[in-house]
Design an enzyme around this catalytic site. Structure first.
Site, short mmCIF file in Angstrom:
data_model
loop_
_atom_site.label_atom_id
_atom_site.label_comp_id
_atom_site.label_asym_id
_atom_site.label_seq_id
_atom_site.Cartn_x
_atom_site.Cartn_y
_atom_site.Cartn_z
N GLU A 1 -28.68 10.64 28.02
CA GLU A 1 -29.64 11.70 28.38
C GLU A 1 -29.45 12.17 29.82
OE1 GLU A 1 -33.72 10.91 26.16
OE2 GLU A 1 -32.85 9.07 26.90
N LYS B 1 -38.82 0.14 21.81
CA LYS B 1 -37.89 1.20 22.20
C LYS B 1 -36.63 0.69 22.88
CE LYS B 1 -38.54 5.16 22.11
NZ LYS B 1 -39.43 5.97 22.94
N HIS C 1 -24.34 23.44 11.05
CA HIS C 1 -25.78 23.78 11.13
C HIS C 1 -26.64 22.51 11.12
CE1 HIS C 1 -24.46 27.87 9.95
NE2 HIS C 1 -23.68 27.20 9.12
N SER D 1 -38.86 0.88 27.12
CA SER D 1 -40.04 1.65 27.47
C SER D 1 -41.06 0.72 28.11
CB SER D 1 -40.63 2.28 26.21
OG SER D 1 -41.99 2.60 26.42
#
Ligand code: ARG
Length: 475
Positions: A295, A288, A161, A282
């Protein structure tokens, strides 16, 4: 009405030329040219068989084979003039053959149809593609086993979970990924076995009146056997659906891995660092470092799932035998091959190169009361029924949450206030290492068991032969 043209090979019964738009609308050469090598290989086998059966002369056969060889070189040199007016890869090559060698070229299509031809080409193509994908799968598996070996003693929190559950070895987690990939490999190999049946000889749908020798073409093309039923052989695209289904499962696995890596690489987890060469920055936020490769793999899973639905839908309303709808099988199929191969390649390179932040993993495991089950098991060992032990440990955890203390940080008096069966020996089970070591059975997370599985995996990988070698396909 446009003037009748003769570039197509089937215009005999037509009185007007194909509408320009229809010509472009129905053409597939811009994508099925990718089958050129398989198409030429199939045509050479067909020509040799026709000569052996006495349908073609040896001189015609030799002219055809040499002509096809020269065309293959033209294509590979980028000099071949592809024409949408000639519809597809098959007719582009056949027309060029006739232009090059004359009359003999016109005899190649004796006793076959584009229907058995294309079905044969796609099976040959997919057999090779699965071989290449299998190579990347094996490389990724090797990388995971190496990583698991380096990190077999590394403790991380295991989750259920998405809550800290119990400590596990990071190597154990990497071997879980390995197991997923082994099943993917088995499914693809199973698909490759089932697809290795030859449609050639089924002609348009009913077979041919020429005295063909299907065993001969079968042997030359490396198929296990000719298809039993000509109607089925020209219309069956199960192998394509099956391959994309297997690929969708594989991509789903890669997507789950991607999801974990994205989480682990975030500063909130800080469990891993992905190599700079697999990340991007970024344009606005200088701090970043984004896990874009993971992804994109997660994102590309959507395309393959979409291709599966496309293929299933393509086939669901087709009566026997061949229908032109089938031409629509190729783009989803090719894109699935490219996507799966590239995603595996990216992960095979990136995943084993990640660096593991062992301290952050340890700290996260401690913070989440990951050894609570171990304390309950300890109490059971002292004669407390498991349900009571569960409740006792629950109270201890609640106090730990309030005071900000891990169970292992509580002094003996505090622990004994929950149960007087607790003794000094409790600290051995409350450590992360103690918890891992206790799960020392086949399939468990104890580092000793992780090493057993690494050994198994290594033996298995060693026994895996490169697939191209097994079938005689050129990689
Ligand atoms: N381009 C076609 C395909 O991909 C080849 C077979 C065409 N057959 C036909 N009867 N029109 O399916």
């Amino acid at each position: 009405m446009s003037e009748k043209k003769s570039s197509q090979l089937w215009t005999g019964r037509f009185t007007e030329a194909t509408d320009r738009f229809v010509e472009a609308f129905t053409a597939s050469e811009h994508f099925d040219r990718r089958l050129y090598a398989q198409d030429i290989r199939g045509s050479m086998a067909h020509a040799r068989m026709l000569a052996a059966a006495g349908v073609l002369t040896e001189a015609d056969r030799d002219a055809i084979v040499q002509g096809l060889r020269a065309i293959r070189e033209e294509i590979e040199r980028g000099e071949f003039q592809w024409s949408p007016a000639l519809e597809d890869v098959h007719m582009n090559i056949e027309k060029r053959l006739t232009d090059r060698i004359g009359e003999a070229g016109k005899k190649l299509h004796t006793g076959r149809s584009r229907n058995d031809q294309v079905a044969t080409d796609v099976r040959l193509y997919l057999r090779e593609a699965i071989g290449a994908i299998r190579g990347e799968l094996l490389r990724f598996q090797h990388g995971l086993v190496d990583l698991a070996e380096r990190e077999s003693d590394t403790v991380m929190p295991g989750f259920t979970h998405m809550q800290v559950a119990q400590p596990v070895s990071f190597g154990h987690h990497m071997l879980a990924w390995y197991e997923m990939l082994v099943r993917d490999q088995e499914r693809l190999e199973d698909c490759a076995r089932r697809l290795n049946v030859m449609p050639l000889g089924s002609a348009a749908l009913a077979g041919t009146s020429f005295p063909i020798d299907r065993e001969m073409t079968c042997a030359e093309l490396g198929f296990d056997r000719p298809g039993n039923n000509s109607l089925d052989s020209v219309s069956d695209r199960d192998f394509a659906m099956e391959f994309i289904a297997d690929s969708a499962i594989l991509m789903t696995h890669l997507s789950r891995m991607a999801e974990e890596m994205v989480l682990w690489a975030s500063p909130m987890f800080d469990f891993i660092e992905l190599p700079d060469r697999f990340c991007t920055g970024s344009s606005i936020m200088p701090q970043k470092k984004n896990p874009d490769v993971a992804e994109i793999v997660r994102g590309k899973t959507a395309r393959v799932n979409g291709h599966l639905v496309a293929l299933l839908t393509l086939m669901k309303a087709q009566p026997l035998a061949y229908n032109r709808d089938n031409q629509e099988d190729k783009e989803p199929l090719f894109d699935t091959v490219d996507t799966v191969r590239d995603c595996l390649r990216a992960f095979a390179d990136m995943v084993p190169a990640m660096s593991v932040n062992r301290d952050a993993m340890r700290a996260a495991a401690k913070k989440g009361f990951a050894t609570a089950t171990d304390l309950a098991d300890y109490l059971v060992g002292k004669g407390v029924p498991f349900r009571d032990a569960h409740a006792i440990v629950g109270q201890a955890v609640r106090q730990g949450v309030e005071t900000g203390q891990d169970l292992a940080d509580m002094d003996l008096d505090t622990l004994r206030s929950f149960s007087d069966t607790i003794g000094e020996d409790v600290y051995a089970v409350l450590t992360l290492e103690g918890s891992l070591a206790a799960r020392n059975h086949f399939g468990g997370t104890a580092p000793e068991q992780v090493r057993v599985q690494i050994q198994r995996a290594r033996e298995r990988l060693q026994a895996e032969a490169p697939s191209a070698e097994r079938r005689g396909d050129t990689p």
